[in-house]
Design a protein around this motif. Structure first.
Motif, PDB file in Angstrom:
ATOM      1  N   VAL A  74       0.859  -1.184   0.000  1.00  0.00           N
ATOM      2  CA  VAL A  74       0.000   0.000   0.000  1.00  0.00           C
ATOM      3  C   VAL A  74       0.893   1.232   0.000  1.00  0.00           C
ATOM      4  O   VAL A  74       1.642   1.463   0.953  1.00  0.00           O
ATOM      5  CB  VAL A  74      -0.949   0.022   1.211  1.00  0.00           C
ATOM      6  CG1 VAL A  74      -1.855   1.249   1.160  1.00  0.00           C
ATOM      7  CG2 VAL A  74      -1.781  -1.259   1.262  1.00  0.00           C
ATOM      8  N   MET A  75       0.827   2.017  -1.057  1.00  0.00           N
ATOM      9  CA  MET A  75       1.678   3.200  -1.156  1.00  0.00           C
ATOM     10  C   MET A  75       1.349   4.215  -0.081  1.00  0.00           C
ATOM     11  O   MET A  75       0.191   4.586   0.117  1.00  0.00           O
ATOM     12  CB  MET A  75       1.500   3.870  -2.519  1.00  0.00           C
ATOM     13  CG  MET A  75       2.049   3.079  -3.679  1.00  0.00           C
ATOM     14  SD  MET A  75       1.866   4.021  -5.223  1.00  0.00           S
ATOM     15  CE  MET A  75       2.338   2.751  -6.401  1.00  0.00           C
ATOM     16  N   ARG A  76       2.371   4.652   0.601  1.00  0.00           N
ATOM     17  CA  ARG A  76       2.294   5.780   1.512  1.00  0.00           C
ATOM     18  C   ARG A  76       3.503   6.646   1.189  1.00  0.00           C
ATOM     19  O   ARG A  76       4.628   6.301   1.568  1.00  0.00           O
ATOM     20  CB  ARG A  76       2.337   5.338   2.979  1.00  0.00           C
ATOM     21  CG  ARG A  76       1.138   4.520   3.417  1.00  0.00           C
ATOM     22  CD  ARG A  76      -0.062   5.418   3.696  1.00  0.00           C
ATOM     23  NE  ARG A  76      -1.208   4.625   4.131  1.00  0.00           N
ATOM     24  CZ  ARG A  76      -2.189   4.222   3.333  1.00  0.00           C
ATOM     25  NH1 ARG A  76      -2.163   4.552   2.064  1.00  0.00           N
ATOM     26  NH2 ARG A  76      -3.186   3.506   3.792  1.00  0.00           N
ATOM     27  N   GLY A  77       3.297   7.709   0.444  1.00  0.00           N
ATOM     28  CA  GLY A  77       4.465   8.405  -0.043  1.00  0.00           C
ATOM     29  C   GLY A  77       4.282   9.878  -0.301  1.00  0.00           C
ATOM     30  O   GLY A  77       3.266  10.490   0.045  1.00  0.00           O
ATOM     31  N   ILE A  78       5.287  10.443  -0.939  1.00  0.00           N
ATOM     32  CA  ILE A  78       5.416  11.878  -1.178  1.00  0.00           C
ATOM     33  C   ILE A  78       5.843  12.097  -2.625  1.00  0.00           C
ATOM     34  O   ILE A  78       6.625  11.322  -3.176  1.00  0.00           O
ATOM     35  CB  ILE A  78       6.450  12.489  -0.208  1.00  0.00           C
ATOM     36  CG1 ILE A  78       5.904  12.492   1.235  1.00  0.00           C
ATOM     37  CG2 ILE A  78       6.855  13.909  -0.625  1.00  0.00           C
ATOM     38  CD1 ILE A  78       6.927  12.886   2.272  1.00  0.00           C
ATOM     39  N   ASN A  79       5.326  13.143  -3.239  1.00  0.00           N
ATOM     40  CA  ASN A  79       5.775  13.571  -4.566  1.00  0.00           C
ATOM     41  C   ASN A  79       7.024  14.445  -4.421  1.00  0.00           C
ATOM     42  O   ASN A  79       7.090  15.314  -3.540  1.00  0.00           O
ATOM     43  CB  ASN A  79       4.677  14.378  -5.253  1.00  0.00           C
ATOM     44  CG  ASN A  79       3.566  13.495  -5.811  1.00  0.00           C
ATOM     45  OD1 ASN A  79       3.604  13.104  -6.962  1.00  0.00           O
ATOM     46  ND2 ASN A  79       2.578  13.180  -4.977  1.00  0.00           N
ATOM     47  N   HIS A  80       7.978  14.214  -5.303  1.00  0.00           N
ATOM     48  CA  HIS A  80       9.223  14.990  -5.293  1.00  0.00           C
ATOM     49  C   HIS A  80       9.470  15.584  -6.677  1.00  0.00           C
ATOM     50  O   HIS A  80       9.551  14.858  -7.663  1.00  0.00           O
ATOM     51  CB  HIS A  80      10.401  14.110  -4.894  1.00  0.00           C
ATOM     52  CG  HIS A  80      11.725  14.804  -4.981  1.00  0.00           C
ATOM     53  ND1 HIS A  80      11.987  15.997  -4.326  1.00  0.00           N
ATOM     54  CD2 HIS A  80      12.860  14.497  -5.662  1.00  0.00           C
ATOM     55  CE1 HIS A  80      13.223  16.387  -4.598  1.00  0.00           C
ATOM     56  NE2 HIS A  80      13.770  15.491  -5.403  1.00  0.00           N
ATOM     57  N   PRO A  81       9.612  16.925  -6.789  1.00  0.00           N
ATOM     58  CA  PRO A  81       9.730  17.592  -8.098  1.00  0.00           C
ATOM     59  C   PRO A  81      11.145  17.543  -8.672  1.00  0.00           C
ATOM     60  O   PRO A  81      11.778  18.571  -8.935  1.00  0.00           O
ATOM     61  CB  PRO A  81       9.293  19.024  -7.783  1.00  0.00           C
ATOM     62  CG  PRO A  81       9.717  19.234  -6.362  1.00  0.00           C
ATOM     63  CD  PRO A  81       9.510  17.908  -5.682  1.00  0.00           C
ATOM     64  N   HIS A  82      11.631  16.347  -8.933  1.00  0.00           N
ATOM     65  CA  HIS A  82      13.011  16.156  -9.376  1.00  0.00           C
ATOM     66  C   HIS A  82      13.312  16.876 -10.682  1.00  0.00           C
ATOM     67  O   HIS A  82      14.416  17.402 -10.864  1.00  0.00           O
ATOM     68  CB  HIS A  82      13.291  14.649  -9.529  1.00  0.00           C
ATOM     69  CG  HIS A  82      14.625  14.334 -10.084  1.00  0.00           C
ATOM     70  ND1 HIS A  82      15.788  14.418  -9.333  1.00  0.00           N
ATOM     71  CD2 HIS A  82      15.017  13.933 -11.337  1.00  0.00           C
ATOM     72  CE1 HIS A  82      16.821  14.087 -10.086  1.00  0.00           C
ATOM     73  NE2 HIS A  82      16.389  13.795 -11.306  1.00  0.00           N
ATOM     74  N   GLY A 130      -7.623   0.618   2.461  1.00  0.00           N
ATOM     75  CA  GLY A 130      -6.420  -0.024   1.938  1.00  0.00           C
ATOM     76  C   GLY A 130      -5.938   0.560   0.635  1.00  0.00           C
ATOM     77  O   GLY A 130      -5.352  -0.136  -0.194  1.00  0.00           O
ATOM     78  N   ILE A 131      -6.180   1.864   0.422  1.00  0.00           N
ATOM     79  CA  ILE A 131      -5.801   2.558  -0.807  1.00  0.00           C
ATOM     80  C   ILE A 131      -4.519   3.357  -0.559  1.00  0.00           C
ATOM     81  O   ILE A 131      -4.369   3.999   0.483  1.00  0.00           O
ATOM     82  CB  ILE A 131      -6.935   3.497  -1.261  1.00  0.00           C
ATOM     83  CG1 ILE A 131      -8.167   2.667  -1.681  1.00  0.00           C
ATOM     84  CG2 ILE A 131      -6.478   4.397  -2.411  1.00  0.00           C
ATOM     85  CD1 ILE A 131      -9.386   3.502  -1.963  1.00  0.00           C
ATOM     86  N   GLY A 132      -3.624   3.356  -1.529  1.00  0.00           N
ATOM     87  CA  GLY A 132      -2.394   4.123  -1.395  1.00  0.00           C
ATOM     88  C   GLY A 132      -2.626   5.610  -1.566  1.00  0.00           C
ATOM     89  O   GLY A 132      -3.587   6.037  -2.202  1.00  0.00           O
ATOM     90  N   TYR A 133      -1.722   6.411  -0.997  1.00  0.00           N
ATOM     91  CA  TYR A 133      -1.753   7.860  -1.224  1.00  0.00           C
ATOM     92  C   TYR A 133      -0.337   8.413  -1.308  1.00  0.00           C
ATOM     93  O   TYR A 133       0.587   7.900  -0.681  1.00  0.00           O
ATOM     94  CB  TYR A 133      -2.573   8.602  -0.166  1.00  0.00           C
ATOM     95  CG  TYR A 133      -2.018   8.638   1.249  1.00  0.00           C
ATOM     96  CD1 TYR A 133      -0.836   9.312   1.562  1.00  0.00           C
ATOM     97  CD2 TYR A 133      -2.714   8.044   2.305  1.00  0.00           C
ATOM     98  CE1 TYR A 133      -0.359   9.381   2.872  1.00  0.00           C
ATOM     99  CE2 TYR A 133      -2.251   8.101   3.612  1.00  0.00           C
ATOM    100  CZ  TYR A 133      -1.063   8.772   3.893  1.00  0.00           C
ATOM    101  OH  TYR A 133      -0.578   8.823   5.186  1.00  0.00           O
TER     102      TYR A 133
END
Length: 436
Positions: free
Chosen positions: A48-56, A273-276
């Motif tokens: 289950v994705m638990r994450g952050i966007n990164h503007p590479h 159970g959904i990723g964000y």
């Protein structure tokens, strides 16, 4: 950077269907893939994705952000790339991004930002052009299926003629597969990712069917359109009721009246159970969406504190992918000295329905097959299953291995899942496992 809608049409979601529509899982030999509506790893363990966007793409020198994002509790990072609309991220640069993800034990969601707002933004690329970018990167992507998700194009259609999304998206998926990509694919919605005209919602099955590998996850971006708990939960429930795989690929936070309800986004995702993946670590022209000040992890903003340390935030809910060894997600049971053991995990539940996963672990010797008996105490009933053959007799459900996952070496595991119904109470079943 994000373009938040200033106006949008009011719409009412259709009532949830009472019949569950099941999407056949892909049995990928390697890599992240879809099982039912769940992302699983090659070993069958749910992820289950638990994450952050990164503007590479715009801040390529901020390579320390990968370690900082991991330290913030994330198990995944969605990385902004460009194939030419901005400074091109080359194959060597993308290979380095993947390496940094792996060094920091993060699942790497790579997205091409060039397509943002196509049809409304004259500078935007088509999805077909985006696929050509991925084809040019194929040499550094093949073999990384355990670690990399390809998000074909960010917010690929604006508010002008969003109906074109369906044909453009199906063509892009098919072109990716024709060119040999085995990766889990992520597909963003039109309307700048927010789907307020419900084009993705109403054509989701068509798009999922376009993938011959049944290995696509849909992605909704939640900003001003999703400013109430009702709008968020209704949208998520619509997809869940049909068994369609979905993640919240971007969302912001409620910094003003009428903006996104970030607390409901996180809590609703956890419950189901959904990723964000929150937008974003830093570097926005609208700094209210920055989680850190100047990419400094020691200076979390209000938004950063909410997603990192909140009740349903990263540190409380993220589980590391098992491909990275210890620290992986999901409860486990020690393998028995012989035979097999089974452990149950509740992936999520909703009014009248739930999803469960069972991990089977071989003992100190190899086994040729397994049978798991689940006994439900509260009248639950299984309605769909995958990776096992299930039969029911009253409160007892018997699960037998499929033809491809019965033979397990000592200590090895297999996972099967199911959808069920419940009313009143939904306690976990008792389990027993026998091996042959």
């Amino acid at each position: 950077m994000k373009r938040r809608l200033t106006t949008y049409a009011a719409a009412v979601l259709a009532a949830l269907a009472s019949v569950l529509f099941f999407v056949r899982p892909a049995y990928a030999a390697t890599g992240l893939h879809i099982s039912g509506r769940t992302i699983v790893e090659a070993n069958g363990q749910p992820f289950v994705m638990r994450g952050i966007n990164h503007p590479h793409a715009w801040y390529a020198s901020q390579t320390s952000s990968f370690a900082a994002i991991k330290a913030a509790g994330a198990n995944s990072v969605r990385v902004v790339l460009s194939g030419g609309r901005w400074t091109t991220n080359t194959a060597s640069d993308v290979a380095n991004v993947i390496s940094m993800c792996k060094q920091n034990k993060l699942i790497c969601v790579l997205e091409d930002h060039d397509t943002t707002g196509y049809g409304e933004d004259g500078a935007a690329y088509t999805l077909d052009q985006s696929v050509n970018y991925w084809i040019g990167l194929k040499s550094v992507l093949v073999g990384q299926e355990d670690y990399v998700v390809i998000n074909i194009g960010n917010e690929p259609i604006g508010n002008t003629n969003p109906a074109q999304w369906t044909s453009a998206t199906t063509a892009a998926i098919q072109k990716m597969r024709t060119n040999g990509f085995q990766h889990l694919l992520m597909i963003d919605a039109p309307n700048w990712g927010q789907d307020w005209q419900f084009v993705m919602r109403d054509n989701a099955q068509t798009v999922l069917n376009a993938d011959t590998q049944h290995n696509t996850v849909l992605s909704i971006h939640m900003y001003a359109v999703f400013h109430t708990a009702a709008s968020i939960t209704s949208y998520l429930d619509y997809f869940q009721s049909r068994g369609w795989p979905l993640v919240v690929g971007e969302f912001g936070w409620q910094f003003a009246a009428g903006e996104v309800d970030d607390q409901t986004v996180m809590s609703a995702a956890v419950t189901r159970g959904i990723g964000y993946l929150g937008w974003s670590w830093s570097g926005n022209t609208d700094p209210i969406l920055d989680m850190t000040t100047g990419f400094n992890p020691a200076q979390l903003t209000t938004w950063g504190q909410r997603i990192v340390n909140g009740t349903n935030g990263l540190k409380a809910t993220a589980k590391q992918a098992t491909i990275y060894g210890e620290g992986g997600g999901g409860p486990s049971t020690p393998p028995p000295t012989a035979g097999c053991a089974a452990a149950y995990t509740s992936i999520g539940q909703w009014n009248g329905g739930f999803q469960g996963e069972v991990k089977v672990t071989a003992g100190s010797a190899a086994i040729n097959g397994w049978t798991v008996t689940l006994t439900f105490a509260n009248g639950q009933a299984v309605t769909q299953s995958w990776n096992a053959t299930l039969t029911s007799n009253g409160a007892t459900v018997t699960a037998r291995n499929a033809g491809y996952n019965g033979r397990l070496s000592a200590g090895a595991t297999a996972t099967f899942g199911f959808l069920g119904s419940w009313n009143g109470t939904n306690n976990a079943p008792t389990l027993s496992c026998t091996a042959s």
